[in-house]
Design a protein around this motif. Structure first.
Motif: not given
Lengths: 302, 657
Positions: B157, B429-431, B407, B412, B415-417, B356-358, B128-129
């Motif tokens: 990813l 983890a979501g895209m 995504y 940025n 992406a979300f969780i 949770k996103q941004c 992810s990073n």
């Protein structure tokens, strides 16, 4: 038009500021664990930048074991005064009353009582729900898997096998009452990055990091500074004055000095680049048993 | 044994050194491989050979090598990497571990992810990073299902640079043909994923060949060593050319005189005086200052952490987005997304999670699981839930709309969780792909009680007359992959041998039938629906219909197949590396997409490769005529071209027909 790009230090700085802001946004009672060391100094600088032009929206907590170098305490109080910081100094008074010292109780037990237990007690007393710390992943193998947001249970313990996945820059700060999160904004910094940043930003550090003539005794291959008259000297042991500095600062009887002539930050970096021993070598507590840092962390040590 | 001190040239001035190192770039890369691929050894080798290991660390490893190491004689460099006690004892890495090293050019962060059963979760976390993935292949084993899995997850990813390290070349006798075979194998697979930038290196982590030093044992390999590649890989422009986005992380309001919006720039550039739109409210205002501790800045760009002030006093709070007014992100409460499930507790459709996103967070649930993905074969599989390490495409239903980009367009914002509200655990983890729930004619029922009329001519009669059975060939692939040219070449060939075929191509189709449609995912889907209905009419008339459409989504292609009829639908996938496609691009659409000005699957939008195409044609290697011939052969093979065709000399070509 060429794409604008940040240098590695600018990227690290941005990442750290993002993390620090996230803590303030997500938690009610955050605190910055201030150890007075170089990493704490960098962390403090980043936190001030994160909320500029406002003041720091959280206090600093220093766990004073009563065995810190005198220069550290002087520096701490000066920084707090000059930057108008809300500084909490916490000491395990039971331990102090019981006369717990590194000499009477051994370094492991002393650290447990005066550092680990004291920290837990302070967190309970002030009900902090998030603690910002300056630990880096490159310091020690067990830290390499530490999350940026590291959840501790209601007994402040770390469970390395039960860590949350941490993706992108989406930090999950949800915890149950009584649990807390340790947050490490400097996770991706290395020792060299920290020094370079201190150099570039001209950050104030404790003078003990720079070489000076200091009284030391040699014990188990380590140079221990005689910072005050509490250090018991063995028969025939006589302090000698040598040009030394410290790579890490903790309790003076447990912090080994290195011989050095580096009196400037670039001088430190230069010596570091040709150094043969890693940073934590100068700390007695890691050498107790193999994997000792991991054990201490599970118990709640920072 | 290599020297153990980091490289500071003797006699080099420390100030010159500092100045150079101050300008270093940061590159994050992921290493993936299975337990025995030698991944830890490779990382240990990189750290050791770039002189990042101190003497006391090496001494500890030397000591431990005698008790737990796998290299009885000598030093087990993998022990430098395997951190926690338990995993040292088990001999496996149990979690993502981060390592750091630097050279004169770059500082590197390695996300070291293990290859055993927790692979998907850990790899997704590590990836992810990261900007680059290093995928290990054991030279003695070749491309395995896990290689495909690693490649797919890295691609999912959003990693655009893949480096395949063919390790243990020493055990394979440093043989060129072993390496060539593995490389060809890997290329054949990776071409389906439209990988942007791919490198394959033969190396031996154990002995150090082609890791840092060029190998003397493999003179036939003239490419870069792994470190050289990592130092020089161009990753800078990957994300920089985007539209301005700033998720508001905090409102900084120390006193009545100052009100700033703090956050990390998630895309693009902003300057004082620029107009910005606040989302979701939609109000537009102007940036007044870019505030920083050491003085105001002239501009801010990703990924800087800044504080902006605005000229108007608007109601802006954490979770809001500041965006460039000319290119706004999506706002939707139903979102199509890929999910990687990360929890022991399976996904329960309908259960409410925190999304949770941004800088924001909303409650939401999975409304539909469209399909799962088999990470070894890339096939879409039916799924009614997702378990640990499973991947699927879902439709999320959210309690409030979120502001996002796909995504593939902006990591940025896409992406979300998902967070479980009871356990607080991060469970997925979501895209994000696109807003869903847009008007969808595929699903609409015809209005009224309608019935299709029956033809007066039987199918068999038409087949006998035309010497062919009707078929629809979908040529799918990225822009410039050769779809239309090949379709017309097939048309000509068929005509010349007395068959009757016609071409429907995307552009021509949009000139008339679909002139009302744009290029959003929904409109692209509708365009394909109309083409599929048209192809069906052509087929009903007995014609062979050659359709040339990008058709980037598997689901849409499958709907087209269902519309036309499975028995007469053939899918041909045209592939070519992105640099080849860019080379063919005289109209400049790839450049426009790179500037963020065009919507282009494979570059600024997702392209899902077909899971089971009838034919794959690598158009960088096979010419247009040869491709056309292969397609005609496929039609013949499948029985669409009947033996009773009119011979070529009697064909109506140039005649009266």
């Amino acid at each position: 038009m060429p794409a604008p790009a940040l240098t590695h230090l600018e990227k690290l700085e941005a990442e750290s500021i993002h993390i620090i802001r996230e803590v303030v946004a997500q938690f009610e009672r955050p605190v910055l664990l201030y150890s007075i060391g170089k990493d704490s100094s960098v962390l403090l600088q980043l936190a001030r930048k994160a909320f500029h032009p406002g003041p720091l929206p959280f206090p600093l907590l220093h766990v004073d074991t009563t065995w810190k170098f005198r220069d550290m305490i002087t520096f701490r109080d000066r920084v707090a005064r000059e930057l108008k910081l809300d500084l909490i100094v916490y000491t395990n008074e039971e331990g102090r009353a019981a006369g717990v010292t590194p000499f009477t109780h051994g370094s492991r037990k002393y650290t447990d009582i005066m550092k680990t237990e004291a920290l837990k007690a302070a967190l309970d007393e002030y009900r902090f729900d998030a603690c910002l710390g300056g630990a880096r992943r490159d310091e020690e193998a067990s830290r390499a898997k530490e999350r940026v947001f590291s959840v501790r249970d209601s007994h402040h313990r770390w469970d390395p096998k039960n860590q949350r996945p941490e993706l992108w820059n989406l930090y999950n700060g949800h915890v149950n009452p009584g649990e807390e999160v340790r947050v490490f904004p400097l996770s991706n910094w290395t020792e060299l990055d920290v020094w370079q940043y201190i150099h570039l930003q001209n950050i104030d550090i404790v003078p003990l990091y720079l070489a000076a003539m200091r009284p030391v005794v040699e014990r188990d291959g380590m140079l221990i500074m005689v910072d005050d008259d509490r250090l018991p000297l063995a028969q025939g042991e006589c302090p000698e004055t040598r040009s030394v500095r410290f790579r890490t600062l903790g309790c003076y009887p447990l912090s080994g000095a290195i011989e050095s002539t580096a009196t400037t930050v670039p001088g430190i970096i230069e010596e570091m680049l040709v150094a043969k021993y890693s940073e934590r070598q100068g700390r007695l507590i890691d050498h107790d048993v193999s994997g000792s840092m991991e054990r201490k962390k599970r118990e709640g040590y920072f | 044994m290599a020297a153990t001190a980091p490289a500071l040239g003797l006699g080099q001035d420390i100030h010159a050194y500092l100045e150079r190192h101050e300008r270093k770039e940061l590159l994050s890369f992921l290493t993936c491989g299975s337990v025995d691929d030698g991944k830890s050894t490779l990382i240990g080798r990189l750290l050791h050979d770039t002189r990042m290991i101190y003497e006391d660390q090496l001494a500890a490893v030397r000591r431990d090598s005698k008790t737990v190491g796998t290299q009885r004689d000598g030093v087990d460099l993998a022990l430098l990497v395997d951190g926690l006690q338990t995993e040292r004892e088990q001999g496996i890495t149990i979690d993502v571990a981060y390592r750091y090293f630097s050279t004169a050019k770059r500082k590197f962060i390695i996300a070291d992810t293990p290859g055993h059963e927790q692979y998907t979760r850990n790899m997704a976390t590590g990836a992810s990073n990261c900007q680059v993935a290093v995928i290990l292949i054991d030279a003695e084993k070749g491309v395995l299902p896990q290689t495909r899995r690693h490649t797919f997850i890295a691609h999912l990813l959003g990693i655009r640079h893949l480096v395949v390290a063919v390790n243990k070349m020493d055990a394979a006798g440093f043989a060129e043909d072993v390496f060539d075979a593995i490389r060809a194998d890997y290329h054949a697979f990776a071409s389906r994923l439209a990988v942007d930038d791919l490198h394959v290196i033969p190396l031996s982590a154990l002995r150090g060949d082609n890791v840092v030093e060029q190998s003397a044992n493999m003179p036939w390999y003239r490419g870069a060593t792994l470190l050289h590649l990592l130092e020089n890989l161009h990753v800078g422009a990957d994300k920089a050319v985007e539209h301005f986005r700033l998720p508001v992380q905090l409102v900084n309001r120390p006193d009545a005189g100052f009100r700033g919006y703090s956050g990390t720039v998630a895309g693009g550039v902003v300057r004082p005086g620029d107009p910005v739109t606040v989302l979701p409210s939609g109000k537009t205002t102007t940036v007044q200052r870019v505030v920083a501790a050491h003085g105001d800045l002239d501009e801010a760009f990703a990924p800087m952490a800044v504080t902006l002030t605005l000229t108007d006093a608007l109601d802006v709070s954490r979770g809001d987005m500041l965006a460039a007014p000319g290119a706004l992100p999506h706002i939707a409460d139903r979102v199509d997304a890929m999910l990687v499930w990360m929890s022991e507790t399976p996904l329960a459709p309908g259960r409410r999670y925190l999304v949770k996103q941004c800088a924001g967070q909303v409650v939401g649930h999975v409304a539909t699981i469209r399909h799962g993905v088999n990470v070894n074969t890339l096939e879409q599989v039916p799924a009614d839930g997702l378990r640990l390490n499973e991947i699927g495409r879902v439709e999320l239903a959210l309690a409030e709309p979120i502001v996002f980009d796909a995504y593939a367009v902006n990591r940025n914002l896409g992406a979300f969780i998902l967070i479980d509200r009871a356990s607080n655990a991060t469970v997925a983890a979501g895209m994000a792909l696109a807003p869903s729930g847009a008007r969808d004619a595929w699903k609409e029922r015809p209005h009224g009680d309608l019935r299709a009329t029956a033809s007066a001519v039987a199918e068999a009669e038409r087949e006998a007359r035309l010497g062919q059975r009707p078929a629809t060939v979908l040529l799918t692939g990225l822009a410039k992959s050769g779809k239309t040219a090949i379709a017309h070449a097939v048309e000509r060939r068929l005509f010349d041998e007395g068959r009757l075929a016609t071409v429907l191509d995307g552009q021509t189709f949009r000139l008339g039938m679909s002139r009302d449609l744009g290029f959003s995912a929904g409109e692209r889907s509708e365009n394909i629906r109309r083409a599929a209905e048209t192809a069906r009419l052509m087929n009903d008339a007995g014609l062979i219909c050659l359709t040339a459409f990008v058709a980037p989504e598997e689901e849409v292609r499958e709907r087209a197949r269902a519309t036309v009829g499975d028995e007469r639908f053939l899918e041909v996938f045209l592939t070519a590396p992105l640099d080849v496609l860019r080379g063919r691009d005289d109209a400049g659409i790839y450049a426009a997409a790179a500037r963020g000005e065009a919507h282009l699957p494979g570059v600024s939008a997702p392209f899902e490769p077909p899971a089971a195409p009838d034919l794959v044609l690598p158009t960088d290697a096979v010419g247009i005529d040869a491709c056309a011939e292969r397609i005609v052969a496929l039609l013949r093979e499948r029985g669409f071209l009947l033996a009773a065709a009119v011979p070529e000399e009697k064909s109506p070509r140039g005649g009266e027909a």
